[in-house]
Design an enzyme around this catalytic site. Structure first.
Site, PDB file in Angstrom:
ATOM      1  N   GLU A 197      -0.323  -9.628  -0.161  1.00 43.33           N
ATOM      2  CA  GLU A 197      -1.709  -9.915   0.017  1.00 43.33           C
ATOM      3  C   GLU A 197      -2.555  -9.674  -0.987  1.00 43.33           C
ATOM      4  O   GLU A 197      -3.473 -10.727  -1.317  1.00 43.33           O
ATOM      5  CB  GLU A 197      -2.204  -8.597   0.867  1.00 43.33           C
ATOM      6  CG  GLU A 197      -1.907  -8.831   2.454  1.00 43.33           C
ATOM      7  CD  GLU A 197      -1.969  -7.470   3.199  1.00 43.33           C
ATOM      8  OE1 GLU A 197      -1.832  -6.276   2.737  1.00 43.33           O
ATOM      9  OE2 GLU A 197      -2.621  -7.585   4.151  1.00 43.33           O
ATOM     10  N   GLU A 206       4.922  -4.738   7.255  1.00 40.20           N
ATOM     11  CA  GLU A 206       4.027  -3.774   7.944  1.00 40.20           C
ATOM     12  C   GLU A 206       4.584  -3.468   9.200  1.00 40.20           C
ATOM     13  O   GLU A 206       4.417  -2.139   9.840  1.00 40.20           O
ATOM     14  CB  GLU A 206       2.493  -4.188   7.786  1.00 40.20           C
ATOM     15  CG  GLU A 206       1.810  -3.963   6.702  1.00 40.20           C
ATOM     16  CD  GLU A 206       2.023  -5.204   5.750  1.00 40.20           C
ATOM     17  OE1 GLU A 206       2.718  -6.309   6.051  1.00 40.20           O
ATOM     18  OE2 GLU A 206       1.118  -5.287   4.911  1.00 40.20           O
ATOM     19  N   ALA A 257       0.684  -1.327   0.070  1.00 35.75           N
ATOM     20  CA  ALA A 257      -0.040  -0.059   0.057  1.00 35.75           C
ATOM     21  C   ALA A 257       0.892   1.222   0.053  1.00 35.75           C
ATOM     22  O   ALA A 257       1.964   1.027   0.281  1.00 35.75           O
ATOM     23  CB  ALA A 257      -1.089  -0.113   1.161  1.00 35.75           C
ATOM     24  N   GLY A 299       0.646  -5.048   0.970  1.00 32.42           N
ATOM     25  CA  GLY A 299      -0.395  -5.195   0.228  1.00 32.42           C
ATOM     26  C   GLY A 299      -0.070  -6.027  -1.100  1.00 32.42           C
ATOM     27  O   GLY A 299      -1.118  -6.580  -1.632  1.00 32.42           O
TER      28      GLY A 299
HETATM   29  N1  CAA Z   1       4.711   3.182  -1.001  1.00 31.70           N
HETATM   30  C1  CAA Z   1       4.971   4.209  -1.269  1.00 31.70           C
HETATM   31  N2  CAA Z   1       6.014   4.365  -1.832  1.00 31.70           N
HETATM   32  C2  CAA Z   1       6.829   3.455  -2.346  1.00 31.70           C
HETATM   33  C3  CAA Z   1       6.637   2.089  -1.678  1.00 31.70           C
HETATM   34  C4  CAA Z   1       5.229   2.132  -1.039  1.00 31.70           C
HETATM   35  N3  CAA Z   1       4.791   0.739  -0.501  1.00 31.70           N
HETATM   36  N4  CAA Z   1       7.460   1.269  -1.895  1.00 31.70           N
HETATM   37  C5  CAA Z   1       8.371   1.887  -2.729  1.00 31.70           C
HETATM   38  N5  CAA Z   1       8.010   3.225  -2.881  1.00 31.70           N
HETATM   39  C6  CAA Z   1       8.798   4.427  -3.632  1.00 31.70           C
HETATM   40  C7  CAA Z   1       9.875   4.656  -2.866  1.00 31.70           C
HETATM   41  O1  CAA Z   1       9.722   5.711  -1.861  1.00 31.70           O
HETATM   42  C8  CAA Z   1      10.701   5.310  -3.863  1.00 31.70           C
HETATM   43  O2  CAA Z   1      10.362   6.749  -4.189  1.00 31.70           O
HETATM   44  P1  CAA Z   1      11.336   7.920  -4.525  1.00 31.70           P
HETATM   45  O3  CAA Z   1      12.264   7.294  -5.846  1.00 31.70           O
HETATM   46  O4  CAA Z   1      10.347   8.710  -4.603  1.00 31.70           O
HETATM   47  O5  CAA Z   1      12.354   7.812  -3.493  1.00 31.70           O
HETATM   48  C9  CAA Z   1      10.582   4.383  -5.285  1.00 31.70           C
HETATM   49  O6  CAA Z   1       9.369   3.778  -4.665  1.00 31.70           O
HETATM   50  C10 CAA Z   1      11.768   3.273  -5.407  1.00 31.70           C
HETATM   51  O7  CAA Z   1      11.703   2.479  -4.081  1.00 31.70           O
HETATM   52  P2  CAA Z   1      13.283   2.523  -3.512  1.00 31.70           P
HETATM   53  O8  CAA Z   1      14.106   3.898  -3.813  1.00 31.70           O
HETATM   54  O9  CAA Z   1      12.900   2.186  -2.098  1.00 31.70           O
HETATM   55  O10 CAA Z   1      13.567   0.961  -4.088  1.00 31.70           O
HETATM   56  P3  CAA Z   1      14.652   0.037  -3.577  1.00 31.70           P
HETATM   57  O11 CAA Z   1      14.949  -0.959  -4.719  1.00 31.70           O
HETATM   58  O12 CAA Z   1      15.733   0.572  -2.986  1.00 31.70           O
HETATM   59  O13 CAA Z   1      13.803  -0.840  -2.464  1.00 31.70           O
HETATM   60  C11 CAA Z   1      11.819  -1.806  -1.650  1.00 31.70           C
HETATM   61  C12 CAA Z   1      12.983  -1.599  -2.685  1.00 31.70           C
HETATM   62  C13 CAA Z   1      12.674  -2.934  -0.474  1.00 31.70           C
HETATM   63  C14 CAA Z   1      10.611  -2.687  -2.255  1.00 31.70           C
HETATM   64  C15 CAA Z   1      11.739  -0.621  -0.754  1.00 31.70           C
HETATM   65  O14 CAA Z   1      10.933   0.456  -1.876  1.00 31.70           O
HETATM   66  C16 CAA Z   1      10.498  -0.699   0.247  1.00 31.70           C
HETATM   67  O15 CAA Z   1      10.889  -1.299   1.303  1.00 31.70           O
HETATM   68  N6  CAA Z   1       9.241  -0.317  -0.119  1.00 31.70           N
HETATM   69  C17 CAA Z   1       8.152  -0.547   0.957  1.00 31.70           C
HETATM   70  C18 CAA Z   1       7.766  -1.928   1.070  1.00 31.70           C
HETATM   71  C19 CAA Z   1       6.667  -1.780   2.235  1.00 31.70           C
HETATM   72  O16 CAA Z   1       6.967  -1.721   3.373  1.00 31.70           O
HETATM   73  N7  CAA Z   1       5.456  -2.139   1.680  1.00 31.70           N
HETATM   74  C20 CAA Z   1       4.339  -2.503   2.864  1.00 31.70           C
HETATM   75  C21 CAA Z   1       3.587  -1.058   2.850  1.00 31.70           C
HETATM   76  S1  CAA Z   1       2.237  -1.042   4.009  1.00 31.70           S
HETATM   77  C22 CAA Z   1       0.948  -1.972   3.357  1.00 31.70           C
HETATM   78  O17 CAA Z   1       0.959  -2.542   2.380  1.00 31.70           O
HETATM   79  C23 CAA Z   1      -0.141  -2.233   4.500  1.00 31.70           C
HETATM   80  C24 CAA Z   1      -1.187  -3.196   4.003  1.00 31.70           C
HETATM   81  O18 CAA Z   1      -1.111  -4.297   4.416  1.00 31.70           O
HETATM   82  C25 CAA Z   1      -2.291  -2.643   3.413  1.00 31.70           C
END
Ligand code: CAA
Length: 259
Positions: free
Chosen positions: A113, A133, A65, A110
């Protein structure tokens, strides 16, 4: 219909829905979720589509998400957001047509999921799975706490959710989270091959099989057995059953009705 965040293609009787926000790793915000729901409704109604494949553009399937949208939500807004995603994923799970997730990259939060709400998961070797999360101070919100233990068992699900560990495709296959792992280049071919094989079978029988599994899994065994028996019986009222069995006896390929 045209979508801002999704690409939808068709190959014969298979639809391919791709998330197309690669700059943010296909993160799911409200706009994307609303489009996803519209696309699912459209695909559900389209009688020319038998099987749906869901995948992502770029290096992610869906990285979760959208954290930037979620950060400032109140408790009520958070709950509503969870409800929106969970409702759409349940629609995917319960839709009559089989759904295959072709997991090309990150399937986190998400995204994991979403993959779990599909019937079958095929992963490219670079795919990564996890429910990170708790590291953001939240629980999984689109039914990850419910589907993960059903797929991999309580102990592994609790480990993954409590640690937030991210696992690779091979590990996901080992614990039963994905059906098979193939190379990144083979991923879409493999998903299409499976989709077309499913589409070549009797579609009413596939639909009833999915319904029997989905309804039965949440019942006691005897109730579930009754559900299967009813659907099994209904098959005998279809032309597909007559055709499937006649074709077998005549040693030819069946010609199932498309609808
Ligand atoms: N939401 C918003 N933006 C996101 C995102 C997310 N879930 N995941 C990645 N992005 C964005 C980053 O902020 C980044 O944006 P900028 O270029 O503007 O900085 C862009 O995507 C590229 O990401 P990274 O530079 O971080 O890429 P990476 O290859 O270094 O890392 C990754 C990849 C490990 C997937 C890392 O992006 C990450 O950890 N992302 C978040 C994963 C996460 O925590 N997901 C769970 C979200 S909560 C949820 O989903 C709740 C639910 O159950 C409903």
């Amino acid at each position: 219909m045209d979508y801002k965040n999704l690409l939808i293609k068709k190959q014969d009787d298979v639809a391919i829905l791709s998330f197309n926000r690669p700059k943010v790793l296909n993160a799911l915000n409200t706009d994307v979720l609303i489009e996803l729901e519209q696309a699912i409704e459209e695909i559900k109604e389209d009688e020319t589509i038998d099987v749906l494949i869901i995948t992502g553009e770029g290096k992610a399937f869906v990285a979760g998400a959208d954290i930037s949208e979620m950060r400032d939500k109140t408790a009520e807004e958070g709950r509503n957001f969870g409800e929106l995603g969970a409702r759409i994923f349940r629609k995917i799970e319960l839709m009559e047509k089989p759904v295959i997730a072709a997991v090309n990259g990150f399937a986190l939060g998400g995204g994991c999921e979403l993959a779990m709400s599909c019937d079958i998961r095929i992963a490219g070797e670079k795919a990564k799975f996890g429910q990170p999360e708790v590291g953001l101070g939240i629980t999984p919100g689109f039914a990850g706490t419910q589907r993960l233990p059903r797929l991999v068992g309580l102990a592994k699900a609790k480990e993954l959710i409590f640690t937030g560990d991210i696992i690779d495709a091979k590990e996901a296959e080992k614990i039963g989270l994905v059906n098979k792992v193939v190379s990144g280049e083979e991923l879409m071919d493999e998903a299409l091959k499976m989709a077309k094989k499913i589409a070549s079978n009797g579609q009413i029988a596939v639909k009833y099989s999915k319904a029997a599994i989905n309804r039965g899994i949440n019942c006691d065994f005897d109730t579930a057995n009754e559900i299967e028996k009813d659907l099994f019986g209904l098959c005998f009222a279809t032309e597909d059953q007559k055709e499937g069995m006649t074709a077998f006896l005549e040693k030819r390929k069946p010609m199932f009705k498309k609808k």
